[in-house]
Design an enzyme around this catalytic site. Structure first.
Site: not given
Lengths: 400, 257
Positions: B46, B57
């Site tokens: 990724e 996040d």
């Protein structure tokens, strides 16, 4: 414009604006919120309680008052002020906090989180949580904490836990990010009391509904006082809750022109501003598609305004829609002009406005002079200026 | 069959999927780390395109994104990095980013560029299937997988929706929360994965909070892939030579075989 009554559509869209761009974890919570709000909306007892607390606790209805000396000073159209500054906690934010607070109780949640820029929504949320016996956590950017120290102290007095946000630009945008992160983490027991007509569906429509009390009253009041509808309604736009609140009940009155005033900060050309509709492009921020201030790579830009409550790179999707169909016009007023209007209102009307609606006053005053005396302008005076004393003292270069 | 799907069709072990933010701490690090990770046995990699407002996040990836942005890492730079990496590795590469940079680039243009440089799929945590129809048209046209996410909060109805629309694999968020290392994974992990498994034959990969070989092993008992992000970013911080990050990857690989 019959179709406007049905907006947003079932997916939360006003035209091409709105929607739900959030992490999967929040999707069920938004469904739950939407269902709870739809049920509350149909329940006359919910509105009865909202109305009675609006009256007995917040202090509604607020007056619509003719600004006689300001009108004379400008030498043109008659200016009326919708006095949301007279509400409990000093701004329109209490309308939404009360509505959502009652919804929290209905949903049987105990923990409430909120974000705040200028601190007005934080204070309103803290106030309603104290009143309803709910636990409250408010996220606020470090930069805003510094410039709105008094509101920070107010929230603490009201029993709220204040969490400083030091990421990104350290202002409202990042406070919302942090509130969303908290919500993603504690979604099971937490209600997110969002303070403006932004965010994922159903927030923009729900906050609009609670704030529409401003426009409904103003409509009745102007009809009672002048026997006709106004020619212009002018309100400041950050996220856009006070402006949607006063605009919405007039949307189908085609002859009433709606004008939103954004913050031009140090000037749009300097890049240090918060004029999202005037200078932004379509993007996705905080869960909705709307106009945003962004660079060529799609990164959200930092903003500047003397008014912390307007210092935000996004705007409610319903405003973006009104801009796109031409139903409302959006203009921008800079820091200096707002400061001048702030003083003008103090001296002509004996009213100290918040720096946010000072932007609307500035534009109204400018415009009034070019209109004839039969014309009527209603300005939404969305908040009181007590919170801004430190900033104004500094900006005017005064020593106390 | 897409390159991502064939990873799961051919492999007998649980797929190992590391995440790195492109350009953190430097673009050179990304160009060095990805081939090393690939040769250490990673199955899919990724690549994070940094965004100014990464609301899914935690602190670690927020900081990495902020730093990368400060160095001028734009989607354009990420395409160049991906192109260079594709010359060096065969491993499937997936972009992970937020919706706004993709929208700004232009959905069609973004996907066509992905296909051109050899990106295999997209993961966009703030794009639920309800909002993904338009992007799906472009990912399908350009042969990219669009991976949707599920969380322990997802209802049966949503599990049905996401499993039917996700392609390549399904990203199961292990916990209700943001990315970041955790001491413990939730107790309900197995039952969550099991409840999704009942609904679909598509590969299930678990991420968020997985930061030790022990945790990875536990995930591997029930899932088809393990995604590890924040811990790798931390190791890139600790040791610029990439030694720590690489030996961590090797430990994970062993734990999963």
């Amino acid at each position: 414009m019959k179709e406007d009554k049905q907006l947003p559509d079932s997916r939360g869209y006003f035209g091409q604006f709105g929607g739900r761009f959030v992490p999967e974890t929040l999707m069920p919570a938004l469904d739950e919120l939407e269902t709870a709000y739809e049920e509350a909306k149909r329940d006359p007892f919910f509105w009865a309680e909202f109305d009675s607390l609006s009256r007995d606790y917040s202090g509604r209805p607020t007056p619509l008052c003719f600004a006689e000396r300001l009108t004379k000073h400008c030498g043109g159209a008659q200016i009326f002020l919708k006095r949301e500054d007279l509400l409990h906690t000093g701004a329109h934010k209490i309308n939404n906090a009360l509505g959502q607070g009652l919804l929290v109780r209905r949903m049987k949640k105990q923990r409430v989180i909120a974000e705040t820029g200028a601190g007005q929504h934080g204070v309103a949320a803290a106030t309603i949580c104290a009143k309803l016996g709910l636990d409250c956590v408010v996220y606020m950017g470090e930069e805003d904490i510094q410039r709105q120290a008094l509101n920070v102290f107010r929230m603490k007095l009201l029993g709220t836990e204040l969490r400083p946000v030091s990421s990104g630009t350290k202002t409202l945008k990042d406070a919302i990010n942090e509130a969303i992160r908290d919500w993603v983490t504690n979604v099971k027991n937490t209600y997110y009391l969002l303070g403006s007509v932004v965010g994922p569906h159903p927030y923009p429509v729900m906050v609009r509904d609670f704030q529409s009390v401003i426009g409904k009253e103003a409509r009745e009041q102007i009809l009672a006082q002048c026997g006709r509808l106004p020619d212009y309604i002018i309100a400041c736009v950050g996220g856009g809750s006070n402006s949607i609140g006063i605009f919405h009940p007039f949307v189908n009155d085609k002859d009433v022109k709606l004008i939103g005033v954004e913050a031009a900060g140090r000037g749009i050309r300097t890049g240090k501003h918060a004029a999202t509709l005037a200078a932004g492009t379509v993007g996705v921020l905080h869960g909705a598609k709307s106009y945003v201030l962004q660079d060529d790579a799609g990164q959200i830009l930092g903003t500047h305004s003397i008014a912390a409550g307007l210092d935000y790179p996004g705007v409610g999707p319903e405003h973006s829609y009104y801009k796109s169909i031409g139903r409302a016009t959006y203009v921008a007023v800079n820091d200096k002009e707002a400061l001048k209007a702030f003083q003008l209102l103090c001296q002509t009307e004996g009213i100290i406005p918040a720096l946010e609606p000072a932007h609307a006053i500035s534009y109204a005053a400018k415009m009034a002079g070019s209109l004839d005396k039969e014309q009527i302008i209603v300005v939404n005076l969305s908040g009181h200026g007590d919170k801004d004393m430190d900033i104004v003292v500094k900006a005017l270069g005064v020593t106390l | 069959m897409s390159r991502i799907s064939s990873v799961f069709a051919q492999s007998r072990h649980t797929a190992l999927i590391p995440y790195v933010t492109v350009g953190y701490p430097t673009v050179e690090t990304t160009l060095k780390a990805v081939p090393l990770f690939a040769s250490a046995g990673c199955d899919i990699i990724e690549l994070g395109i940094p965004f100014s407002d990464p609301l899914a996040d935690g602190a670690t990836i927020q900081r990495a994104s902020y730093e990368a942005l400060r160095q001028g890492v734009t989607p354009k730079v990420c395409f160049e990095v991906a192109k260079e990496l594709r010359r060096r590795v065969q491993t499937p590469l997936v972009f992970m980013t937020y919706y706004n940079p993709v929208l700004k680039f232009g959905l069609g243009q973004f996907c066509s560029k992905c296909a051109e440089v050899g990106i295999d799929g997209l993961i966009i945590p703030d794009l639920p299937p309800e909002e993904g129809k338009e992007l799906e048209k472009s990912t399908e046209r350009h042969g990219l997988d669009l991976v949707y996410l599920l969380s322990p909060a997802s209802t049966q109805e949503r599990i049905k929706l996401v499993t039917s629309r996700s392609s390549g694999f399904i990203y199961l968020v292990s916990l209700t929360g943001v990315t970041g290392t955790r001491d413990k994974l939730p107790e309900e992990l197995e039952s969550f994965v099991g409840s999704v498994r009942k609904r679909t034959d598509k590969p299930l990969c678990v991420g968020f909070g997985v930061s030790t070989p022990e945790q990875a092993r536990r995930v591997a008992e029930v899932a088809d892939g393990v995604i590890v992000g924040s811990r790798i970013i931390q190791l890139l911080d600790e040791d610029k030579s990439l030694k720590n990050a690489c030996s961590f990857i090797k430990c994970l690989r062993e734990a999963l075989s």
